[in-house]
Design a protein around this motif. Structure first.
Motif, PDB file in Angstrom:
ATOM      1  N   THR A   2       0.826  -1.200   0.000  1.00  0.00           N
ATOM      2  CA  THR A   2       0.000   0.000   0.000  1.00  0.00           C
ATOM      3  C   THR A   2       0.865   1.257   0.000  1.00  0.00           C
ATOM      4  O   THR A   2       1.821   1.368   0.764  1.00  0.00           O
ATOM      5  CB  THR A   2      -0.918   0.017   1.244  1.00  0.00           C
ATOM      6  N   LYS A   3       0.518   2.192  -0.859  1.00  0.00           N
ATOM      7  CA  LYS A   3       1.243   3.454  -0.925  1.00  0.00           C
ATOM      8  C   LYS A   3       0.973   4.283   0.313  1.00  0.00           C
ATOM      9  O   LYS A   3      -0.164   4.451   0.737  1.00  0.00           O
ATOM     10  CB  LYS A   3       0.807   4.224  -2.177  1.00  0.00           C
ATOM     11  N   ARG A   4       2.044   4.793   0.933  1.00  0.00           N
ATOM     12  CA  ARG A   4       1.890   5.661   2.090  1.00  0.00           C
ATOM     13  C   ARG A   4       1.317   7.003   1.654  1.00  0.00           C
ATOM     14  O   ARG A   4       1.728   7.585   0.659  1.00  0.00           O
ATOM     15  CB  ARG A   4       3.240   5.892   2.786  1.00  0.00           C
ATOM     16  N   VAL A   5       0.342   7.490   2.406  1.00  0.00           N
ATOM     17  CA  VAL A   5      -0.293   8.767   2.101  1.00  0.00           C
ATOM     18  C   VAL A   5       0.627   9.911   2.504  1.00  0.00           C
ATOM     19  O   VAL A   5       1.219   9.905   3.586  1.00  0.00           O
ATOM     20  CB  VAL A   5      -1.637   8.884   2.842  1.00  0.00           C
ATOM     21  N   HIS A 120      -2.890   4.864  10.318  1.00  0.00           N
ATOM     22  CA  HIS A 120      -1.952   5.281   9.275  1.00  0.00           C
ATOM     23  C   HIS A 120      -0.531   4.783   9.536  1.00  0.00           C
ATOM     24  O   HIS A 120       0.334   4.892   8.669  1.00  0.00           O
ATOM     25  CB  HIS A 120      -1.920   6.811   9.157  1.00  0.00           C
ATOM     26  N   PRO A 122       2.216   1.987   9.888  1.00  0.00           N
ATOM     27  CA  PRO A 122       2.408   0.591   9.492  1.00  0.00           C
ATOM     28  C   PRO A 122       2.360  -0.320  10.716  1.00  0.00           C
ATOM     29  O   PRO A 122       2.934   0.020  11.762  1.00  0.00           O
ATOM     30  CB  PRO A 122       3.799   0.582   8.840  1.00  0.00           C
ATOM     31  N   ASP A 165      -7.124   8.220   3.337  1.00  0.00           N
ATOM     32  CA  ASP A 165      -7.113   6.958   4.068  1.00  0.00           C
ATOM     33  C   ASP A 165      -6.664   5.804   3.183  1.00  0.00           C
ATOM     34  O   ASP A 165      -6.887   4.631   3.499  1.00  0.00           O
ATOM     35  CB  ASP A 165      -8.498   6.652   4.644  1.00  0.00           C
ATOM     36  N   GLU A 166      -5.994   6.142   2.090  1.00  0.00           N
ATOM     37  CA  GLU A 166      -5.566   5.112   1.146  1.00  0.00           C
ATOM     38  C   GLU A 166      -4.650   4.080   1.784  1.00  0.00           C
ATOM     39  O   GLU A 166      -4.657   2.899   1.408  1.00  0.00           O
ATOM     40  CB  GLU A 166      -4.856   5.772  -0.047  1.00  0.00           C
ATOM     41  N   ASP A 167      -3.860   4.502   2.754  1.00  0.00           N
ATOM     42  CA  ASP A 167      -2.925   3.571   3.402  1.00  0.00           C
ATOM     43  C   ASP A 167      -3.446   3.035   4.725  1.00  0.00           C
ATOM     44  O   ASP A 167      -2.719   2.377   5.475  1.00  0.00           O
ATOM     45  CB  ASP A 167      -1.573   4.249   3.623  1.00  0.00           C
TER      46      ASP A 167
END
Length: 227
Positions: A2-5, A120, A122, A165-167
């Motif tokens: 997942t790309k970090r925002v 958010h 990891p 909230d993509e990540d």
């Protein structure tokens, strides 16, 4: 992976995006800030001389923290430099620090407020973040952590469609509590919240009675150093 925002990208329109996603619950994005801070104020014990908002973003919670703890020094930190610039403009007189710049020792705090941050982070870094919070907490201090409730389908829908909230990797309450315990903190209380929209104010009294029910939009965990 997942790309970090990058929250710098959303520092200028964070409130607008939040309002779009949560309008069904409340037409005012300030409602959520006021709600959380009021909850913390009612449940915080002992004198509060210093307050830290960890992950303060553009500082939308800061004015409410200032009002709720009027005698305290309020400090905000975040990883987004652009967001902190907005926070500084909107909250003159408040000290803000960037977590990415090695802020060093900023002292101990009687209250640490953390809202919507851990999802958010990891998963393999969450205990490290919790240890950082512990290192900044005074002996009798308290940490309040608010997180999205993964059991609530509406919350999951909001998170799934929100660009910043993509990540996001949502934590169940037991995961949040275990993270704090792994950092050496003692979990004192945990409840679900955000059940009743403000337009149904006559039902607001149900909020405090439904904390056991895993249907609230969010949940909160209170922790400290323990005995």
């Amino acid at each position: 992976m997942t790309k970090r925002v990058d929250f710098d990208e959303y520092s200028g329109n964070y409130n607008e995006l939040l309002g779009e996603k949560t309008r069904f619950f409340s037409s005012s994005e300030e409602y959520f800030a006021r709600y959380k801070v009021d909850l913390v104020r009612e449940r915080s014990g002992g004198p509060v001389a210093r307050v830290l908002e960890f992950g303060c973003g553009i500082g939308r919670n800061i004015p409410f923290l200032q009002k709720a703890f009027a005698q305290a020094v309020v400090v905000g930190t975040d990883i987004s430099r652009a967001s902190l610039e907005v926070a500084k403009k909107e909250n003159p007189g408040i000290n803000f620090f960037c977590e990415e710049e090695g802020i060093g020792n900023i002292g101990l705090f009687d209250l640490i407020f953390v809202a919507g941050v851990f999802h958010h982070v990891p998963p393999d870094q969450r205990v490290l973040v919790a240890r950082t919070l512990k290192s900044r907490l005074s002996t009798s201090g308290q940490i309040f952590v608010f997180e999205h409730n993964p059991y609530n389908p509406v919350t999951r829908r909001i998170v799934d469609t929100c660009p910043y909230d993509e990540d996001a990797v949502l934590l169940k309450p037991v995961e949040m509590k275990n993270t704090l315990r792994a950092a050496g903190l003692s979990v004192e209380q945990a409840r679900y919240c955000l059940f009743v929209p403000p337009r149904f104010s006559k039902l607001s009294g149900l909020e405090s009675r439904l904390g056991w029910l895993p249907l609230g939009g969010q949940y909160w965990v209170k922790a400290g150093h323990g005995s």
